[in-house]
Motif scaffolding. Structure first.
Motif, PDB file in Angstrom:
ATOM      1  N   LEU A 117     -37.224  13.630  23.492  1.00 51.81           N
ATOM      2  CA  LEU A 117     -36.480  14.847  23.812  1.00 51.81           C
ATOM      3  C   LEU A 117     -37.298  15.777  24.709  1.00 51.81           C
ATOM      4  CD1 LEU A 117     -34.966  15.560  20.282  1.00 51.81           C
ATOM      5  CD2 LEU A 117     -33.751  14.679  22.262  1.00 51.81           C
ATOM      6  N   ALA A 118     -38.605  15.848  24.465  1.00 46.66           N
ATOM      7  CA  ALA A 118     -39.437  16.731  25.267  1.00 46.66           C
ATOM      8  C   ALA A 118     -39.541  16.265  26.710  1.00 46.66           C
ATOM      9  CB  ALA A 118     -40.828  16.829  24.649  1.00 46.66           C
ATOM     10  N   ARG A 119     -39.428  14.955  26.949  1.00 48.42           N
ATOM     11  CA  ARG A 119     -39.541  14.421  28.315  1.00 48.42           C
ATOM     12  C   ARG A 119     -38.225  14.453  29.078  1.00 48.42           C
ATOM     13  NH1 ARG A 119     -42.810  10.207  25.624  1.00 48.42           N
ATOM     14  NH2 ARG A 119     -45.014  10.682  26.017  1.00 48.42           N
ATOM     15  N   LEU A 120     -37.142  14.927  28.454  1.00 50.56           N
ATOM     16  CA  LEU A 120     -35.870  14.997  29.174  1.00 50.56           C
ATOM     17  C   LEU A 120     -35.971  15.962  30.355  1.00 50.56           C
ATOM     18  CD1 LEU A 120     -33.235  15.042  26.286  1.00 50.56           C
ATOM     19  CD2 LEU A 120     -33.783  13.158  27.829  1.00 50.56           C
ATOM     20  N   GLY A 121     -36.726  17.049  30.210  1.00 49.07           N
ATOM     21  CA  GLY A 121     -36.882  17.985  31.312  1.00 49.07           C
ATOM     22  C   GLY A 121     -37.603  17.393  32.499  1.00 49.07           C
ATOM     23  N   LEU A 122     -38.461  16.370  32.257  1.00 46.40           N
ATOM     24  CA  LEU A 122     -39.110  15.699  33.374  1.00 46.40           C
ATOM     25  C   LEU A 122     -38.150  14.777  34.110  1.00 46.40           C
ATOM     26  CD1 LEU A 122     -42.514  14.781  31.653  1.00 46.40           C
ATOM     27  CD2 LEU A 122     -41.967  16.779  33.057  1.00 46.40           C
ATOM     28  N   GLN A 123     -37.183  14.218  33.398  1.00 46.23           N
ATOM     29  CA  GLN A 123     -36.174  13.375  34.037  1.00 46.23           C
ATOM     30  C   GLN A 123     -35.173  14.217  34.833  1.00 46.23           C
ATOM     31  OE1 GLN A 123     -36.162  10.050  33.968  1.00 46.23           O
ATOM     32  NE2 GLN A 123     -37.941   9.875  32.609  1.00 46.23           N
ATOM     33  N   ASP A 124     -34.762  15.349  34.253  1.00 45.18           N
ATOM     34  CA  ASP A 124     -33.807  16.226  34.929  1.00 45.18           C
ATOM     35  C   ASP A 124     -34.056  17.645  34.426  1.00 45.18           C
ATOM     36  OD1 ASP A 124     -31.368  17.635  35.759  1.00 45.18           O
ATOM     37  OD2 ASP A 124     -30.615  15.632  36.243  1.00 45.18           O
ATOM     38  N   LEU A 170     -28.536  10.162  27.534  1.00 43.98           N
ATOM     39  CA  LEU A 170     -28.495  11.630  27.551  1.00 43.98           C
ATOM     40  C   LEU A 170     -28.484  12.203  28.966  1.00 43.98           C
ATOM     41  CD1 LEU A 170     -31.021  12.453  24.664  1.00 43.98           C
ATOM     42  CD2 LEU A 170     -28.531  12.401  24.555  1.00 43.98           C
ATOM     43  N   THR A 171     -29.016  11.474  29.935  1.00 46.36           N
ATOM     44  CA  THR A 171     -29.126  12.007  31.298  1.00 46.36           C
ATOM     45  C   THR A 171     -28.089  11.445  32.260  1.00 46.36           C
ATOM     46  OG1 THR A 171     -30.765  10.288  31.816  1.00 46.36           O
ATOM     47  CG2 THR A 171     -31.598  12.401  31.037  1.00 46.36           C
ATOM     48  N   ALA A 172     -27.246  10.528  31.834  1.00 50.50           N
ATOM     49  CA  ALA A 172     -26.268   9.926  32.745  1.00 50.50           C
ATOM     50  C   ALA A 172     -25.055  10.844  32.894  1.00 50.50           C
ATOM     51  CB  ALA A 172     -25.834   8.556  32.216  1.00 50.50           C
ATOM     52  N   GLY A 173     -24.590  10.984  34.136  1.00 51.29           N
ATOM     53  CA  GLY A 173     -23.364  11.731  34.402  1.00 51.29           C
ATOM     54  C   GLY A 173     -23.434  13.194  34.019  1.00 51.29           C
ATOM     55  N   LEU A 174     -24.501  13.886  34.365  1.00 51.17           N
ATOM     56  CA  LEU A 174     -24.634  15.305  34.016  1.00 51.17           C
ATOM     57  C   LEU A 174     -23.754  16.161  34.919  1.00 51.17           C
ATOM     58  CD1 LEU A 174     -28.501  15.568  33.496  1.00 51.17           C
ATOM     59  CD2 LEU A 174     -26.732  15.268  31.770  1.00 51.17           C
ATOM     60  N   PRO A 175     -23.225  17.265  34.389  1.00 52.13           N
ATOM     61  CA  PRO A 175     -22.466  18.183  35.251  1.00 52.13           C
ATOM     62  C   PRO A 175     -23.400  18.917  36.206  1.00 52.13           C
ATOM     63  CG  PRO A 175     -22.674  19.067  33.033  1.00 52.13           C
ATOM     64  CD  PRO A 175     -23.224  17.678  32.982  1.00 52.13           C
ATOM     65  N   ALA A 176     -22.805  19.642  37.130  1.00 56.81           N
ATOM     66  CA  ALA A 176     -23.613  20.332  38.135  1.00 56.81           C
ATOM     67  C   ALA A 176     -24.487  21.407  37.517  1.00 56.81           C
ATOM     68  CB  ALA A 176     -22.707  20.941  39.210  1.00 56.81           C
ATOM     69  N   GLU A 177     -23.979  22.117  36.518  1.00 56.88           N
ATOM     70  CA  GLU A 177     -24.725  23.182  35.868  1.00 56.88           C
ATOM     71  C   GLU A 177     -24.580  23.023  34.358  1.00 56.88           C
ATOM     72  OE1 GLU A 177     -23.529  26.978  37.210  1.00 56.88           O
ATOM     73  OE2 GLU A 177     -24.072  26.640  39.312  1.00 56.88           O
ATOM     74  N   ILE A 178     -25.683  23.248  33.655  1.00 58.46           N
ATOM     75  CA  ILE A 178     -25.696  23.185  32.186  1.00 58.46           C
ATOM     76  C   ILE A 178     -26.244  24.516  31.701  1.00 58.46           C
ATOM     77  CG2 ILE A 178     -26.610  22.013  30.153  1.00 58.46           C
ATOM     78  CD1 ILE A 178     -26.787  19.473  31.734  1.00 58.46           C
ATOM     79  N   GLY A 179     -25.382  25.314  31.063  1.00 56.64           N
ATOM     80  CA  GLY A 179     -25.810  26.626  30.623  1.00 56.64           C
ATOM     81  C   GLY A 179     -26.677  26.594  29.383  1.00 56.64           C
ATOM     82  N   TYR A 180     -26.382  25.672  28.462  1.00 55.87           N
ATOM     83  CA  TYR A 180     -27.122  25.601  27.191  1.00 55.87           C
ATOM     84  C   TYR A 180     -27.550  24.158  26.976  1.00 55.87           C
ATOM     85  CZ  TYR A 180     -28.202  26.294  22.250  1.00 55.87           C
ATOM     86  OH  TYR A 180     -28.833  26.352  21.044  1.00 55.87           O
ATOM     87  N   PRO A 181     -28.745  23.764  27.414  1.00 56.39           N
ATOM     88  CA  PRO A 181     -29.159  22.343  27.315  1.00 56.39           C
ATOM     89  C   PRO A 181     -29.199  21.822  25.883  1.00 56.39           C
ATOM     90  CG  PRO A 181     -30.592  23.560  28.820  1.00 56.39           C
ATOM     91  CD  PRO A 181     -29.749  24.570  28.118  1.00 56.39           C
ATOM     92  N   ALA A 182     -29.622  22.658  24.931  1.00 56.13           N
ATOM     93  CA  ALA A 182     -29.730  22.186  23.551  1.00 56.13           C
ATOM     94  C   ALA A 182     -28.357  21.809  22.992  1.00 56.13           C
ATOM     95  CB  ALA A 182     -30.393  23.243  22.678  1.00 56.13           C
ATOM     96  N   GLY A 183     -27.352  22.660  23.238  1.00 57.87           N
ATOM     97  CA  GLY A 183     -26.004  22.338  22.765  1.00 57.87           C
ATOM     98  C   GLY A 183     -25.424  21.121  23.460  1.00 57.87           C
ATOM     99  N   PHE A 184     -25.726  20.969  24.751  1.00 56.96           N
ATOM    100  CA  PHE A 184     -25.243  19.792  25.489  1.00 56.96           C
ATOM    101  C   PHE A 184     -25.853  18.509  24.941  1.00 56.96           C
ATOM    102  CE2 PHE A 184     -25.493  16.736  28.950  1.00 56.96           C
ATOM    103  CZ  PHE A 184     -24.189  16.736  29.431  1.00 56.96           C
TER     104      PHE A 184
END
Length: 270
Positions: free
Chosen positions: A124-131, A165-179
């Protein structure tokens, strides 16, 4: 909308942490639609849901967590340690008595090494490095660690979890934890049954049966030499012994031909 006022600044601020569609729906519906606690937590309106009466304790617990140190993605080398000046000890007066030698104290017990973060926490911590849209805080990683551990417990690899978790992300994510929490819940893989490790039952041995070419009596191959059972073989032997000169070459050829025909019939598939 309910009171005839334009929802402008509030909607702009909420769109930074909530999906735009949810903000537009709240601005349109007003007080005509009520949002439950679970729904508000899923869309990012609130960051945590507690039991009744536990809001104050949850707020104090969150406030006690120290913020993480900022990281600069542009620098690869770690920050240089600042030099600490040596502390100057005051000169001892000549008339002062020397300090007594320090007594030997019992060595401190070695502390057990702290357990490192789990594999689910690191994923989970490395998700920010992917996107960068899925950058999670330390508190978010701790809150979502249990759900990610369920994925890994069901045989999913870390690469598969990150891709889901990282496939098909929307253009903007306001709350990453909830997403991320919503995707962990909706895309939970099925629990596979345990593989059967019992040894396979050996297949039964196939037995081959033959029939006597004279009377058609069935029997094993070793009990039917020359394709004849014992009674038929004895009958043929007695007939040959009584009339040794009666058989001719034509009769022997006919017997051989009949015998071969019977053998071909036995070899035909049923």
């Amino acid at each position: 909308t309910t009171y005839g006022m334009v929802s402008a600044y509030e909607a702009i601020a909420m769109a930074q942490r909530m999906p735009f569609g949810e903000v537009a729906r709240m601005a349109l519906m007003g007080t005509a639609e009520r949002v439950g606690a679970e729904r508000a937590y899923a869309i990012g309106l609130v960051s945590e849901v507690t039991e009744p009466g536990g809001a104050v304790a949850a707020a104090l617990r969150t406030a006690a967590v120290p913020p993480p140190a900022p990281e600069d993605p542009g620098t690869e080398q770690g920050p240089e340690a600042t030099a600490v000046p040596q502390q100057r000890t005051p000169d001892q007066a000549p008339d002062a008595e020397p300090a007594p030698p320090a007594t030997d104290t019992a060595p401190a017990a070695p502390q057990a090494p702290e357990a490192g973060p789990s594999t689910a926490y690191l994923a989970l911590a490395r998700l920010g490095l992917q996107d960068r849209r899925l950058t999670l805080s330390a508190h978010d990683c701790t809150a979502l660690e249990a759900q990610a551990a369920q994925w890994l417990a069901r045989g999913v690899s870390v690469d598969h979890l990150t891709s889901a978790l990282t496939a098909g992300l929307p253009a903007e994510i306001g709350y990453p934890a909830g997403f991320v929490r919503r995707r962990l819940t909706d895309k939970m893989p099925p629990r596979l049954p345990a593989e059967n490790t019992a040894p396979d039952t050996p297949a039964p041995a196939r037995r081959v049966l033959m029939e006597c070419t004279d009377c058609g009596r069935p029997g094993q191959p070793e009990a039917l030499p020359d394709g004849l059972c014992r009674p038929c073989r004895e009958t043929h032997s007695q007939g040959t012994a009584e009339n040794p000169d009666h058989t001719t070459e034509g009769d022997e050829a006919a017997d051989i031909k009949t015998h071969m025909t019977n053998l071909r019939d036995l070899l035909k598939t049923v």
